[in-house]
Design a protein around this motif. Structure first.
Motif, PDB file in Angstrom:
ATOM      1  N   LEU A 240       0.835  -1.205   0.000  1.00  0.00           N
ATOM      2  CA  LEU A 240       0.000   0.000   0.000  1.00  0.00           C
ATOM      3  C   LEU A 240       0.870   1.255   0.000  1.00  0.00           C
ATOM      4  O   LEU A 240       0.595   2.220  -0.723  1.00  0.00           O
ATOM      5  N   ALA A 241       1.938   1.250   0.797  1.00  0.00           N
ATOM      6  CA  ALA A 241       2.833   2.414   0.848  1.00  0.00           C
ATOM      7  C   ALA A 241       3.482   2.669  -0.507  1.00  0.00           C
ATOM      8  O   ALA A 241       3.670   3.833  -0.911  1.00  0.00           O
ATOM      9  N   ALA A 242       3.805   1.603  -1.240  1.00  0.00           N
ATOM     10  CA  ALA A 242       4.437   1.755  -2.563  1.00  0.00           C
ATOM     11  C   ALA A 242       3.478   2.399  -3.567  1.00  0.00           C
ATOM     12  O   ALA A 242       3.913   3.030  -4.543  1.00  0.00           O
ATOM     13  N   ARG A 243       2.175   2.268  -3.337  1.00  0.00           N
ATOM     14  CA  ARG A 243       1.177   2.858  -4.251  1.00  0.00           C
ATOM     15  C   ARG A 243       0.698   4.225  -3.785  1.00  0.00           C
ATOM     16  O   ARG A 243      -0.184   4.818  -4.402  1.00  0.00           O
ATOM     17  N   TRP A 244       1.262   4.718  -2.686  1.00  0.00           N
ATOM     18  CA  TRP A 244       0.709   5.912  -2.053  1.00  0.00           C
ATOM     19  C   TRP A 244       0.662   7.105  -3.008  1.00  0.00           C
ATOM     20  O   TRP A 244      -0.373   7.765  -3.153  1.00  0.00           O
ATOM     21  N   ASN A 245       1.768   7.387  -3.666  1.00  0.00           N
ATOM     22  CA  ASN A 245       1.807   8.558  -4.558  1.00  0.00           C
ATOM     23  C   ASN A 245       0.839   8.387  -5.720  1.00  0.00           C
ATOM     24  O   ASN A 245       0.193   9.350  -6.152  1.00  0.00           O
ATOM     25  N   ALA A 246       0.732   7.174  -6.241  1.00  0.00           N
ATOM     26  CA  ALA A 246      -0.191   6.924  -7.350  1.00  0.00           C
ATOM     27  C   ALA A 246      -1.640   7.126  -6.915  1.00  0.00           C
ATOM     28  O   ALA A 246      -2.492   7.544  -7.718  1.00  0.00           O
ATOM     29  N   LEU A 247      -1.949   6.830  -5.652  1.00  0.00           N
ATOM     30  CA  LEU A 247      -3.307   7.015  -5.146  1.00  0.00           C
ATOM     31  C   LEU A 247      -3.658   8.486  -4.967  1.00  0.00           C
ATOM     32  O   LEU A 247      -4.840   8.848  -4.909  1.00  0.00           O
ATOM     33  N   GLY A 248      -2.634   9.329  -4.837  1.00  0.00           N
ATOM     34  CA  GLY A 248      -2.876  10.767  -4.710  1.00  0.00           C
ATOM     35  C   GLY A 248      -3.478  11.178  -3.383  1.00  0.00           C
ATOM     36  O   GLY A 248      -4.157  12.216  -3.300  1.00  0.00           O
ATOM     37  N   LEU A 249      -3.224  10.412  -2.333  1.00  0.00           N
ATOM     38  CA  LEU A 249      -3.798  10.717  -1.016  1.00  0.00           C
ATOM     39  C   LEU A 249      -2.848  11.591  -0.212  1.00  0.00           C
ATOM     40  O   LEU A 249      -1.632  11.538  -0.381  1.00  0.00           O
ATOM     41  N   ASP A 250      -3.423  12.411   0.672  1.00  0.00           N
ATOM     42  CA  ASP A 250      -2.565  13.233   1.535  1.00  0.00           C
ATOM     43  C   ASP A 250      -2.782  12.939   3.023  1.00  0.00           C
ATOM     44  O   ASP A 250      -2.158  13.571   3.880  1.00  0.00           O
ATOM     45  N   ALA A 251      -3.658  11.968   3.345  1.00  0.00           N
ATOM     46  CA  ALA A 251      -3.919  11.647   4.751  1.00  0.00           C
ATOM     47  C   ALA A 251      -4.592  10.291   4.832  1.00  0.00           C
ATOM     48  O   ALA A 251      -5.156   9.792   3.847  1.00  0.00           O
ATOM     49  N   VAL A 252      -4.556   9.708   6.044  1.00  0.00           N
ATOM     50  CA  VAL A 252      -5.213   8.420   6.241  1.00  0.00           C
ATOM     51  C   VAL A 252      -5.723   8.296   7.675  1.00  0.00           C
ATOM     52  O   VAL A 252      -5.009   8.612   8.630  1.00  0.00           O
ATOM     53  N   PHE A 253      -6.972   7.864   7.807  1.00  0.00           N
ATOM     54  CA  PHE A 253      -7.487   7.391   9.086  1.00  0.00           C
ATOM     55  C   PHE A 253      -7.326   5.875   9.039  1.00  0.00           C
ATOM     56  O   PHE A 253      -7.973   5.184   8.257  1.00  0.00           O
ATOM     57  N   ALA A 254      -6.432   5.348   9.882  1.00  0.00           N
ATOM     58  CA  ALA A 254      -5.962   3.970   9.741  1.00  0.00           C
ATOM     59  C   ALA A 254      -6.733   2.965  10.591  1.00  0.00           C
ATOM     60  O   ALA A 254      -6.157   1.975  11.041  1.00  0.00           O
ATOM     61  N   TYR A 255      -7.999   3.208  10.862  1.00  0.00           N
ATOM     62  CA  TYR A 255      -8.909   2.330  11.616  1.00  0.00           C
ATOM     63  C   TYR A 255      -8.610   2.344  13.110  1.00  0.00           C
ATOM     64  O   TYR A 255      -9.459   2.694  13.910  1.00  0.00           O
ATOM     65  N   ASN A 256      -7.395   1.952  13.513  1.00  0.00           N
ATOM     66  CA  ASN A 256      -7.020   2.040  14.926  1.00  0.00           C
ATOM     67  C   ASN A 256      -5.509   2.241  15.032  1.00  0.00           C
ATOM     68  O   ASN A 256      -4.808   2.320  14.024  1.00  0.00           O
ATOM     69  N   ASP A 257      -5.004   2.330  16.249  1.00  0.00           N
ATOM     70  CA  ASP A 257      -3.579   2.638  16.436  1.00  0.00           C
ATOM     71  C   ASP A 257      -2.680   1.529  15.911  1.00  0.00           C
ATOM     72  O   ASP A 257      -1.585   1.788  15.394  1.00  0.00           O
ATOM     73  N   GLU A 258      -3.102   0.273  16.055  1.00  0.00           N
ATOM     74  CA  GLU A 258      -2.251  -0.827  15.601  1.00  0.00           C
ATOM     75  C   GLU A 258      -2.070  -0.783  14.086  1.00  0.00           C
ATOM     76  O   GLU A 258      -0.945  -0.951  13.576  1.00  0.00           O
ATOM     77  N   TYR A 259      -3.146  -0.568  13.345  1.00  0.00           N
ATOM     78  CA  TYR A 259      -3.035  -0.440  11.890  1.00  0.00           C
ATOM     79  C   TYR A 259      -2.289   0.838  11.514  1.00  0.00           C
ATOM     80  O   TYR A 259      -1.546   0.872  10.526  1.00  0.00           O
ATOM     81  N   ALA A 260      -2.507   1.902  12.302  1.00  0.00           N
ATOM     82  CA  ALA A 260      -1.820   3.170  12.018  1.00  0.00           C
ATOM     83  C   ALA A 260      -0.301   3.005  12.156  1.00  0.00           C
ATOM     84  O   ALA A 260       0.473   3.495  11.326  1.00  0.00           O
ATOM     85  N   MET A 261       0.141   2.313  13.215  1.00  0.00           N
ATOM     86  CA  MET A 261       1.575   2.111  13.420  1.00  0.00           C
ATOM     87  C   MET A 261       2.169   1.238  12.313  1.00  0.00           C
ATOM     88  O   MET A 261       3.277   1.479  11.820  1.00  0.00           O
ATOM     89  N   LEU A 262       1.424   0.216  11.909  1.00  0.00           N
ATOM     90  CA  LEU A 262       1.861  -0.659  10.825  1.00  0.00           C
ATOM     91  C   LEU A 262       2.044   0.122   9.529  1.00  0.00           C
ATOM     92  O   LEU A 262       3.091   0.026   8.867  1.00  0.00           O
ATOM     93  N   LEU A 263       1.036   0.926   9.167  1.00  0.00           N
ATOM     94  CA  LEU A 263       1.094   1.667   7.912  1.00  0.00           C
ATOM     95  C   LEU A 263       2.081   2.824   7.978  1.00  0.00           C
ATOM     96  O   LEU A 263       2.793   3.105   7.011  1.00  0.00           O
ATOM     97  N   MET A 264       2.171   3.483   9.117  1.00  0.00           N
ATOM     98  CA  MET A 264       3.082   4.613   9.248  1.00  0.00           C
ATOM     99  C   MET A 264       4.528   4.174   9.041  1.00  0.00           C
ATOM    100  O   MET A 264       5.306   4.849   8.352  1.00  0.00           O
ATOM    101  N   ARG A 265       4.910   3.050   9.607  1.00  0.00           N
ATOM    102  CA  ARG A 265       6.263   2.540   9.414  1.00  0.00           C
ATOM    103  C   ARG A 265       6.511   2.209   7.949  1.00  0.00           C
ATOM    104  O   ARG A 265       7.577   2.516   7.393  1.00  0.00           O
ATOM    105  N   ALA A 266       5.517   1.629   7.279  1.00  0.00           N
ATOM    106  CA  ALA A 266       5.671   1.300   5.851  1.00  0.00           C
ATOM    107  C   ALA A 266       5.810   2.562   5.014  1.00  0.00           C
ATOM    108  O   ALA A 266       6.623   2.607   4.074  1.00  0.00           O
TER     109      ALA A 266
END
Length: 347
Positions: free
Chosen positions: A247-273
């Motif tokens: 998902l992180a590798a596609r971030w720029n292609a998705l054109g997103l500037d923010a994410v609500f990552a469901y909860n802290d555990e998913y947020a920490m996982l995605l933030m590191r990626a």
């Protein structure tokens, strides 16, 4: 003539005599009190005044003899059991929910209830309710998604005086502790919008059972920016480092500037990626989670989150106790999930 030597069989040792099961009469003799006093002390009866030294003496005698009250006999005297059944949720329980259940179990124990956790493997829905009913609990506290109106009726017919559900929606016939999951998504997304974000992703976990939470959070996110120039993009995600990296590798292609990552555990996982991909947090991607776990405060940058406030265990234990003593009372509907945004460095 051959010589035959006879070896006598060794004597069979006598089996140890079975130990007699200690009784309340044994406790009474050792403590120097009546059997009624033993019953009052060990059943935590509050209507009879007994001095603290006497209570201590009875408890010490019970410990010395290894005496415990007989649950079935206690149920016969009371007219119902003291068992509160807590089915294990079908969804992955995070630290916040686990801590809440621990507090509730302690509070119920203080009221002389025995909490029994029922494993999640096996039948689901109303079939599970029939399995729970076989244990004849006096109360059942179940995740709302795991129980329907027919299941509530089965439990009540089996003698359950209180059926309480915990979830986003009420179930007919049961007391309901309502968790406003939509409000969590709405507050998190509105925070990102107010910070200037307009292309917002919302993580939707693919784990089985979490849709009961993720679907209303996604709906709340969409409602938060309805009628504005912002967009919300659904982001399915496994709780897996490789999937987060994809998902992180596609971030720029998705054109997103923010994410609500469901909860802290998913947020920490995605933030590191995202950081491994070379993206700046929050410059390239503002991130917010939910639950306000302590680990989120140890990240760099610290994780913004939605602080969730569940009811105190003693308050819910009091509700169980009221319902047990007044089973004919109309079911209560109580909102129990407070949600407050905590702004930190990740957004």
């Amino acid at each position: 003539m051959p010589y035959v030597m006879v070896i006598p069989n060794p004597p069979v040792p006598e089996p140890p005599a079975p130990r007699s099961v200690p009784t309340s009469a044994d406790v009474a003799r050792l403590a120097g009190v009546s059997r009624a006093t033993v019953s009052y002390v060990l059943n935590n009866t509050g209507t009879v005044r007994i001095s603290e030294p006497t209570r201590r003496r009875v408890r010490e005698a019970a410990r010395e003899l290894g005496y415990v009250p007989h649950a079935a006999a206690r149920s016969l005297r009371a007219g119902h059991s003291r068992m509160v059944l807590m089915p294990t949720p079908s969804f992955p329980a995070g630290p916040l929910y686990t801590r809440f259940l621990g507090e509730l179990q302690w509070a119920l124990g203080r009221l002389d209830y025995t909490v029994v956790h029922y494993g999640s493997a096996g039948p689901r829905g109303d079939e599970a309710a029939r399995a729970w009913a076989e244990l004849r609990p006096v109360a059942v506290l179940a995740p709302g998604s795991d129980l329907g109106p027919q299941g509530v009726e089965v439990l009540k017919r089996s003698g359950a005086r209180a059926v309480i559900t915990l979830g986003p929606e009420a179930v007919d016939g049961a007391h309901a502790l309502l968790t406003d999951q939509e409000g969590v998504g709405r507050r998190a997304t509105r925070h990102l919008y107010d910070r200037g974000c307009r292309r917002i992703g919302v993580v939707v976990p693919t784990e089985r059972g979490l849709d009961v939470f993720s679907a209303p959070r996604l709906a709340g996110a969409r409602r938060a920016v309805g009628g504005t120039d912002a967009t919300v993009t659904e982001l399915p995600l496994d709780y897996d480092e490789r999937d987060a990296a994809r998902l992180a590798a596609r971030w720029n292609a998705l054109g997103l500037d923010a994410v609500f990552a469901y909860n802290d555990e998913y947020a920490m996982l995605l933030m590191r990626a995202l950081q491994d991909e070379g993206l700046d947090i929050p410059g390239d991607a503002a991130v917010i989670g939910a639950d306000d776990l302590m680990l989120g405060r140890l990240l760099r940058p610290r994780l913004s989150t939605v602080h969730l406030e569940l009811p105190a265990g003693r308050d819910l234990a009091a509700l169980v106790d009221r319902a047990v003593h007044d089973p004919e009372a109309a079911p209560e509907r109580r909102k129990v999930l407070g949600a407050t945004v905590v702004h930190r460095g990740s957004s």
